[in-house]
Design a protein around this motif. Structure first.
Motif, PDB file in Angstrom:
ATOM      1  N   HIS A   1       0.729  -1.163   0.099  1.00 40.44           N
ATOM      2  CA  HIS A   1      -0.031   0.060  -0.048  1.00 40.44           C
ATOM      3  C   HIS A   1       0.960   1.347  -0.076  1.00 40.44           C
ATOM      4  N   THR A  38     -10.155   6.780   4.478  1.00 42.85           N
ATOM      5  CA  THR A  38     -11.552   6.189   4.307  1.00 42.85           C
ATOM      6  C   THR A  38     -11.920   6.429   2.958  1.00 42.85           C
ATOM      7  N   TYR A  40      -9.647   7.274   0.365  1.00 45.81           N
ATOM      8  CA  TYR A  40      -8.802   6.429  -0.885  1.00 45.81           C
ATOM      9  C   TYR A  40      -8.411   5.169  -0.600  1.00 45.81           C
ATOM     10  N   GLY A  41      -8.626   4.511   0.496  1.00 39.07           N
ATOM     11  CA  GLY A  41      -8.574   3.247   0.863  1.00 39.07           C
ATOM     12  C   GLY A  41      -9.743   2.363   1.256  1.00 39.07           C
ATOM     13  N   SER A  42     -10.815   2.673   0.648  1.00 35.30           N
ATOM     14  CA  SER A  42     -12.083   2.087   1.179  1.00 35.30           C
ATOM     15  C   SER A  42     -11.968   0.646   0.895  1.00 35.30           C
ATOM     16  N   ASP A  43     -11.281  -0.018  -0.005  1.00 34.89           N
ATOM     17  CA  ASP A  43     -11.180  -1.213  -0.148  1.00 34.89           C
ATOM     18  C   ASP A  43     -10.285  -2.144   0.726  1.00 34.89           C
ATOM     19  N   ILE A  44      -9.372  -1.314   1.514  1.00 34.06           N
ATOM     20  CA  ILE A  44      -8.554  -1.985   2.273  1.00 34.06           C
ATOM     21  C   ILE A  44      -9.303  -2.360   3.866  1.00 34.06           C
ATOM     22  N   PRO A  45      -8.948  -3.761   4.225  1.00 36.43           N
ATOM     23  CA  PRO A  45      -9.439  -3.868   5.725  1.00 36.43           C
ATOM     24  C   PRO A  45      -9.352  -3.003   6.841  1.00 36.43           C
ATOM     25  N   ARG A  46     -10.124  -2.547   7.477  1.00 41.25           N
ATOM     26  CA  ARG A  46     -10.185  -1.631   8.558  1.00 41.25           C
ATOM     27  C   ARG A  46      -8.886  -1.776   9.692  1.00 41.25           C
ATOM     28  N   ARG A  49      -6.132  -0.299   7.551  1.00 39.33           N
ATOM     29  CA  ARG A  49      -6.164   0.986   7.359  1.00 39.33           C
ATOM     30  C   ARG A  49      -5.402   1.530   8.812  1.00 39.33           C
TER      31      ARG A  49
END
Length: 362
Positions: A1, A38, A40-46, A49
């Motif tokens: 990432h 949130t 730019y990286g909405s597809d990354i697990p919390r 993140r």
């Protein structure tokens, strides 16, 4: 990432710069990072993140990859040899840590972050710098062309709660009888040198001994980087200053020792004597400033005396050796020898009284 990390980092820095230029205060950097991640990286697990967010917060607001090691109280020293090689010292033992920097430029950014608030600078013309972190930890940085393999950082961490004599007794660094004797020596205003090698615990012992000084005395501490934590009310802390970018404005330990004599001190505590200031320190001890304490680099008490002679000669006064020895004998009452044992522990190995010159029958 990595791409996401860089994108959010650049945007956060840009937003902060704009807010500062507009005179805006009170913004929450962590909240700002979280909202951008949130988006730019909405597809990354919390959980991932949150981890990236924590790294970015340390990058923007702290000392980047070093933050975790700085927060870990079990770590005494941090040694950055390069982007991929960071060693830590824990309980007196060195170990390779998992800490990584992106590249040499990343290490340089962290060095700049450390030294800039202190008005220090580091570049090819001035490739070495000593500094300290906000918590008092001691930092040395050296960069190319002097450091061939790339920028290097060494951090000697500062204990948030200073050790007390009871702690040293529990660690096995000193015996109860030694501690009682040293308590009496400090209160009895003996002049003391704490001698030992690098990393042997001289400053820690100096700090502990200083705690025995009665609270109604005026104490002046003089150091390269302020490390001593004295709890008495009447303490003045002086710190030497390196030259500025034009090579002017340097204030040495020697300048501060001389100046301190005009400040009506009851005790003068010098973090470490390394050069010509030794002569001024000895003269102060010989002229009524009893109870002064300092440290020196030496492996035995006899070596400490020889080293004091050498450092007096560095003052450039061309004093004859017998006169220097007379100064040393008149000034120093006690040499405490501190050593670092092979298992990583630090111990007081001897307490030596200086009674006079060898062969002197007076």
């Amino acid at each position: 990432h990595e791409e996401l990390r860089q994108q959010v980092h650049m945007e956060v820095v840009s937003i902060i710069n704009k807010k500062q230029n507009d005179g805006e205060t009170g913004y929450d950097i962590a909240e700002l990072i979280d909202s951008l991640l949130t988006v730019y990286g909405s597809d990354i697990p919390r959980p991932e993140r949150l981890r990236i967010g924590k790294d970015l917060y340390n990058e923007v607001n702290g000392f980047g990859p070093l933050e975790a090691a700085l927060a870990d109280e079990s770590i005494n020293e941090i040694m950055v040899n390069g982007p991929d090689q960071v060693y830590i010292e824990r309980s007196g033992k060195l170990e390779l840590s998992p800490i990584k920097f992106r590249d040499n430029e990343h290490v340089m950014n962290i060095i700049d972050r450390i030294v800039s608030p202190l008005g220090r600078h580091i570049d090819e013309a001035n490739p070495m710098v000593d500094a300290r972190l906000p918590d008092g930890s001691r930092v040395n940085a050296i960069i190319p062309p002097l450091a061939i393999s790339g920028p290097t950082i060494t951090i000697r961490k500062f204990s948030k709660t200073p050790f007390e004599m009871q702690d040293l007794i529990q660690f096995g660094s000193i015996s109860v009888k030694m501690s009682q004797f040293l308590n009496a020596c400090v209160k009895g205003r003996l002049n003391i040198i704490v001698s030992g090698g690098t990393g042997s615990g001289k400053t820690t012992l100096l700090n502990v001994l200083s705690s025995y000084i009665p609270s109604d005395e005026r104490i002046i501490t003089i150091e390269d980087a302020a490390e001593l934590q004295l709890h008495q009310d009447h303490v003045l802390t002086l710190e030497s200053r390196a030259a500025n970018i034009e090579g002017a404005g340097a204030v040495t330990i020697r300048d501060l020792v001389r100046n301190s004599l005009r400040m009506r001190p009851d005790r003068i505590i010098v973090g470490e004597v390394r050069g010509g200031e030794t002569l001024d320190m000895l003269q102060a001890m010989n002229t009524g400033h009893d109870g002064s304490i300092t440290t020196a680099h030496a492996n035995t008490p006899r070596d400490a005396l020889s080293r004091l002679e050498t450092m007096v000669l560095m003052a450039g006064m061309n004093l004859p050796i017998p006169a220097i020895r007379q100064q040393v004998v008149g000034a120093i009452d006690l040499i405490i020898q501190q050593s670092r044992i092979r298992d990583g522990s630090r111990k007081v190995v001897s307490i030596t009284e200086v009674t006079g010159m060898e062969g002197d029958t007076n």
